[in-house]
Design a protein around this motif. Structure first.
Motif, PDB file in Angstrom:
ATOM      1  N   ILE A   9       0.831  -1.204   0.000  1.00 37.09           N
ATOM      2  CA  ILE A   9       0.000   0.000   0.000  1.00 37.09           C
ATOM      3  C   ILE A   9       0.867   1.256   0.000  1.00 37.09           C
ATOM      4  O   ILE A   9       0.656   2.184  -0.786  1.00 37.09           O
ATOM      5  N   SER A  10       1.885   1.261   0.879  1.00 34.08           N
ATOM      6  CA  SER A  10       2.778   2.426   0.917  1.00 34.08           C
ATOM      7  C   SER A  10       3.518   2.567  -0.407  1.00 34.08           C
ATOM      8  O   SER A  10       3.744   3.681  -0.889  1.00 34.08           O
ATOM      9  N   SER A  12       2.357   1.769  -3.325  1.00 30.78           N
ATOM     10  CA  SER A  12       1.419   2.348  -4.301  1.00 30.78           C
ATOM     11  C   SER A  12       1.341   3.860  -4.099  1.00 30.78           C
ATOM     12  O   SER A  12       1.214   4.618  -5.065  1.00 30.78           O
ATOM     13  N   GLY A  13       1.427   4.305  -2.830  1.00 31.34           N
ATOM     14  CA  GLY A  13       1.452   5.737  -2.544  1.00 31.34           C
ATOM     15  C   GLY A  13       2.693   6.394  -3.127  1.00 31.34           C
ATOM     16  O   GLY A  13       2.623   7.487  -3.696  1.00 31.34           O
ATOM     17  N   GLN A  17       2.632   9.338  -5.968  1.00 29.28           N
ATOM     18  CA  GLN A  17       3.215  10.666  -5.719  1.00 29.28           C
ATOM     19  C   GLN A  17       4.335  10.952  -6.693  1.00 29.28           C
ATOM     20  O   GLN A  17       4.546  12.097  -7.097  1.00 29.28           O
ATOM     21  N   ASP A 119       3.923  19.674  -2.380  1.00 32.35           N
ATOM     22  CA  ASP A 119       2.849  18.832  -1.844  1.00 32.35           C
ATOM     23  C   ASP A 119       3.131  17.359  -2.148  1.00 32.35           C
ATOM     24  O   ASP A 119       3.054  16.500  -1.260  1.00 32.35           O
ATOM     25  N   SER A 123       3.991  14.322   0.513  1.00 34.92           N
ATOM     26  CA  SER A 123       3.169  13.115   0.571  1.00 34.92           C
ATOM     27  C   SER A 123       4.041  11.876   0.354  1.00 34.92           C
ATOM     28  O   SER A 123       3.825  10.837   0.972  1.00 34.92           O
ATOM     29  N   ALA A 126       5.694  11.112   3.543  1.00 35.59           N
ATOM     30  CA  ALA A 126       4.763  10.508   4.510  1.00 35.59           C
ATOM     31  C   ALA A 126       4.647   9.009   4.242  1.00 35.59           C
ATOM     32  O   ALA A 126       4.618   8.193   5.176  1.00 35.59           O
ATOM     33  N   ASN A 127       4.607   8.627   2.956  1.00 36.79           N
ATOM     34  CA  ASN A 127       4.513   7.201   2.610  1.00 36.79           C
ATOM     35  C   ASN A 127       5.799   6.466   2.961  1.00 36.79           C
ATOM     36  O   ASN A 127       5.760   5.307   3.375  1.00 36.79           O
ATOM     37  N   THR A 129       7.767   7.232   5.450  1.00 39.08           N
ATOM     38  CA  THR A 129       7.743   7.068   6.903  1.00 39.08           C
ATOM     39  C   THR A 129       6.835   5.909   7.296  1.00 39.08           C
ATOM     40  O   THR A 129       7.191   5.096   8.163  1.00 39.08           O
ATOM     41  N   ALA A 130       5.662   5.823   6.649  1.00 38.98           N
ATOM     42  CA  ALA A 130       4.737   4.721   6.939  1.00 38.98           C
ATOM     43  C   ALA A 130       5.400   3.384   6.633  1.00 38.98           C
ATOM     44  O   ALA A 130       5.286   2.418   7.390  1.00 38.98           O
ATOM     45  N   THR A 133       7.944   2.489   9.349  1.00 33.98           N
ATOM     46  CA  THR A 133       7.284   1.993  10.559  1.00 33.98           C
ATOM     47  C   THR A 133       6.888   0.535  10.366  1.00 33.98           C
ATOM     48  O   THR A 133       7.141  -0.312  11.231  1.00 33.98           O
TER      49      THR A 133
END
Lengths: 145, 126
Positions: A9-10, A12-13, A17, A119, A123, A126-127, A129-130, A133
């Protein structure tokens, strides 16, 4: 649920982006392009994102349509041209000028493109970082074995 | 004691509860990652997994209920935060993801310690 669903999922983000950054870069690069293969000046492009519904399989699509599916990330639905009017600049010497001496310039606003770029890059981070984690947590899970 | 006896597992109820909590928190990790991936998707509303409530309800029912427990994400409706109808608050999602990650690590630490104790009892640690 696939074991590495969260990582996919990350990812795909990240892909989505990066596509936004690619398109924004193309807009900036073509801010002065008065000729395109389709004729006329360049029009700025915009990426439309949508939530993915499954892995493309029938079961995944059905579950997604019913709203009970596992989350499957994000994907680009389309790249659409911006239909706002082109800028008209008085430049009688230009080979692309019309009978009254006006040239149609792309409807690209560099300031807008720069904010879009920031932007998209935030984003993207952020992906990342996810993803970190999730990776850290999975590494701990593997220690259980 | 009468009535059917629950199937025996080598793992005690506490260990099974820990495992169940880890699977719930892992699903939550997936769902929160999905929220972050969709932070620029028009009309997207975030989801979350309230595995704490589901687990505590199952524990009140009894240890048998914990084993068959499955978790499901539920959609939240915070409304539109942006003009395109997106409802994802990036900072809040990132904070929830970090907190959930620490929670999984804590659960795994405890689960791992308890497994070590069992290994010692079985003579597998030398």
């Amino acid at each position: 649920m696939a074991l590495f669903a969260a990582l996919n999922i990350s990812a795909s983000g990240l892909t989505a982006q990066r596509l936004r950054m690619d398109v924004t870069s193309a807009n900036l690069a073509n801010a002065q392009s008065t000729r395109t293969p389709g004729g006329g000046a360049y029009r700025r492009q915009d990426v439309v994102l949508r939530e993915s519904t499954g892995d493309g399989s029938f079961a995944g699509s059905l579950a997604g349509a019913l709203g009970g599916g596992e989350p499957a990330g994000v994907e680009a639905a389309a790249i659409i041209p911006d239909t706002t009017p082109l800028r008209r600049v008085y430049e009688p010497g230009s080979p692309d000028a019309d009978a009254r001496g006006y040239v149609e310039m792309p409807n690209v606003n560099p300031v807008e493109e720069m904010t879009d770029l920031i932007d998209a890059s935030r984003s993207y981070q952020a992906n990342v970082t996810a993803m970190q984690t999730t990776k850290q947590v999975f590494a701990k899970t593997i220690e259980l074995l | 004691m009468t009535g059917p006896k629950p199937a025996m597992s080598i793992l005690d109820p506490t260990q099974l509860t820990l495992m169940s909590a880890i699977s719930g928190a892992t699903l939550r990790n997936t769902v929160l990652s999905n929220n972050i991936a969709n932070s620029d998707t028009p009309g997207f509303q975030p989801s979350d997994v309230n595995f704490h409530a589901a687990l505590s309800d199952a524990l009140e029912e009894g240890a048998g209920a914990v084993e068959g427990l499955s978790y499901a994400p539920e959609q939240l409706h915070p409304g539109a935060l942006r003009a395109d109808g997106n409802g994802v608050d990036g900072e809040a999602e990132a904070a929830k993801l970090a907190e959930n990650g620490l929670e999984i690590e804590a659960l795994e630490q405890v689960a791992n310690s308890r497994l070590q104790i069992m290994r010692t009892a079985m003579g597998m640690n030398g």
